[in-house]
Every structure is written in C-alpha cells, then in structure tokens.
Motif scaffolding. Structure first.
Motif, short mmCIF file in Angstrom:
data_model
loop_
_atom_site.label_atom_id
_atom_site.label_comp_id
_atom_site.label_asym_id
_atom_site.label_seq_id
_atom_site.Cartn_x
_atom_site.Cartn_y
_atom_site.Cartn_z
N ARG A 20 0.68 -1.26 -0.18
CA ARG A 20 0.12 0.13 0.12
C ARG A 20 0.83 1.20 0.18
NH1 ARG A 20 -3.08 -2.15 5.10
NH2 ARG A 20 -3.77 -4.04 4.29
N ARG A 21 0.26 2.34 -0.70
CA ARG A 21 1.11 3.49 -0.68
C ARG A 21 1.36 3.93 0.95
NH1 ARG A 21 -0.63 9.27 -3.54
NH2 ARG A 21 0.84 10.51 -2.61
N PRO A 22 2.47 4.40 1.22
CA PRO A 22 2.84 4.82 2.49
C PRO A 22 1.75 5.95 2.92
CG PRO A 22 4.63 4.48 1.53
CD PRO A 22 3.69 4.44 0.50
N THR A 23 1.53 6.17 4.30
CA THR A 23 0.61 7.20 4.84
C THR A 23 1.82 7.78 5.82
OG1 THR A 23 -0.59 6.09 6.28
CG2 THR A 23 -1.35 6.46 4.01
N ARG A 60 9.94 12.89 1.25
CA ARG A 60 10.27 12.43 -0.14
C ARG A 60 9.49 11.32 -1.12
NH1 ARG A 60 15.34 12.41 2.59
NH2 ARG A 60 15.52 10.16 1.95
N TRP A 61 9.35 10.39 -0.25
CA TRP A 61 8.56 9.01 -0.78
C TRP A 61 7.35 9.50 -1.41
CZ3 TRP A 61 9.26 4.36 2.93
CH2 TRP A 61 10.36 3.93 3.09
N TYR A 72 7.23 3.82 -3.52
CA TYR A 72 7.69 2.82 -2.41
C TYR A 72 6.43 2.46 -1.84
CZ TYR A 72 12.43 3.96 -2.94
OH TYR A 72 13.84 4.30 -3.41
N TRP A 73 6.06 1.11 -1.59
CA TRP A 73 4.74 0.72 -0.91
C TRP A 73 5.18 0.35 0.38
CZ3 TRP A 73 5.29 -0.54 -6.07
CH2 TRP A 73 4.12 -0.17 -7.02
N THR A 74 4.28 0.23 1.17
CA THR A 74 4.30 -0.44 2.58
C THR A 74 3.87 -1.72 2.49
OG1 THR A 74 4.07 1.97 3.79
CG2 THR A 74 3.89 -0.29 5.31
N GLY A 89 9.39 -0.98 -3.29
CA GLY A 89 8.77 -0.24 -4.70
C GLY A 89 9.90 -0.06 -5.29
N ILE A 90 9.48 0.93 -6.31
CA ILE A 90 10.31 1.61 -7.24
C ILE A 90 10.28 3.09 -7.36
CG2 ILE A 90 10.54 -0.38 -8.85
CD1 ILE A 90 8.39 1.00 -10.54
#
Length: 191
Positions: A20-23, A60-61, A72-74, A89-90
C-alpha cells in the motif's frame, strides 16, 4: 500519470501481501526499520537517527508518489493484522545516462527468511513491467549482501556486471531487467 492511475496504483495485492502507498501513519515504521542496525547493515547511509529524519524520508517518498503516481509501498501481511513488514517499491533515478526504475526493498528483520522480500520484489518488478515497460528496472546490491542478491535474482533480475557502479556505501552490483542492451543477442555492452 493521471489521477485515476494514481488511485489504481495505491495498493497491489498478492495471496499473502498487501503493498500500500505509505501514509504518515507509516513514519514510525520507517523510523523503526531504518534505525535498526540489522536492517541497514549493508547500506549505512540509509540509517536514521531521529524520527524527524523518518518524517523527511516519508515526505520524499510521498513527493515521488505525487509527481509520478507510483513509488515505494508499505508491505503488510494479509494473513496477520500486526505492524507493517517493511517497504518495497521503485523510484525513478538515473544510471549511466538512462532513466531507470530503482527497486528498493527493506524489511523488518523479524520478517526475514520467509520469502516476503522475494514476493514483494517480484510483485513490484511485474507491476513495473506491466505499467512502465519503457523503463529498465534495476536493483543495486552490495556484493556481500547474500540475502539481497538472492532476492534480486528471484525477482527476475539478471546480474549485469557491465553496469556496476560506486554507490554511497561502496560498490553496487547491478541486477536488471529490460535494459536496452538486453534486446540485442550477442551484444557485449562493456566498453
């Protein structure tokens, strides 16, 4: 990428994992993992000393996500409901004059040894091939990081010694997929 792509990319699932997209709720996990000497042993430049540094890394992410619609994903387990397992992630960067997708994976040491890194990295490499096929995917790995070397290879990346470069923490061995020279059989890309 448009807004619709951004929403579609915010979560990627496997049978065991949810990426998941980081929060901002992940800042403590960023700090916890990046301040554990076991997790950054091969990449000391990635060490974090304060939560404020973790907040900056998250910023930054998140900025990369906002600009490009991916990043980057969590990594979460779909089988258990405990804290996140780490990150994979990439991100876009430059290598030898080309825009590439740099594959990143860093897990909590408690999640090591059960295939999570390989599963997450393989998922990300496959996602990149499907959604961003014009960009090579690379992994930069320290030569003495045996576990990371295995993950890169198992994720479908091939060792490309002609692309090796000096990184922040020493020599980076490069693993790649979809490098432009890959399409030319018999081509020796070394100078």
């Amino acid at each position: 990428m448009g807004h619709a792509d951004l929403i579609d990319n915010e979560e990627v699932r496997t049978p065991r994992l949810s990426l998941r997209r980081p929060t901002d709720a992940d800042i403590d996990t960023i700090y916890r993992i990046h301040s554990d000497p076991r997790a950054y042993a091969h990449n000391p430049a990635d060490a974090l000393a304060t939560r404020a540094e973790a907040e900056e890394r998250y910023r930054r992410w998140n900025e990369h996500w906002n600009q490009h619609g991916f990043g980057y994903w969590t990594v979460h387990s779909q089988l258990r409901t405990h804290q996140p397992l780490g990150f994979c992630g990439i991100k876009l960067m430059q290598l030898h004059g080309r825009t590439i997708l740099n594959l990143f994976y860093r897990l909590d040491p408690l999640a090591w040894g059960n295939g999570v890194a390989t599963e997450a990295a393989t998922t990300v490499v496959n996602w990149a091939a499907a959604h961003l096929p014009d960009h090579p995917v690379i992994a930069r790995v320290r030569p003495d990081n045996a576990a990371s070397l295995k993950v890169a290879a198992r994720a479908g990346l091939r060792r490309a010694p002609h692309l090796d470069t000096d990184g922040e923490d020493g020599l980076d061995w490069i693993f790649t997929s979809n490098w432009p020279d890959d399409a030319e059989p018999g081509h020796d890309p070394r100078p």
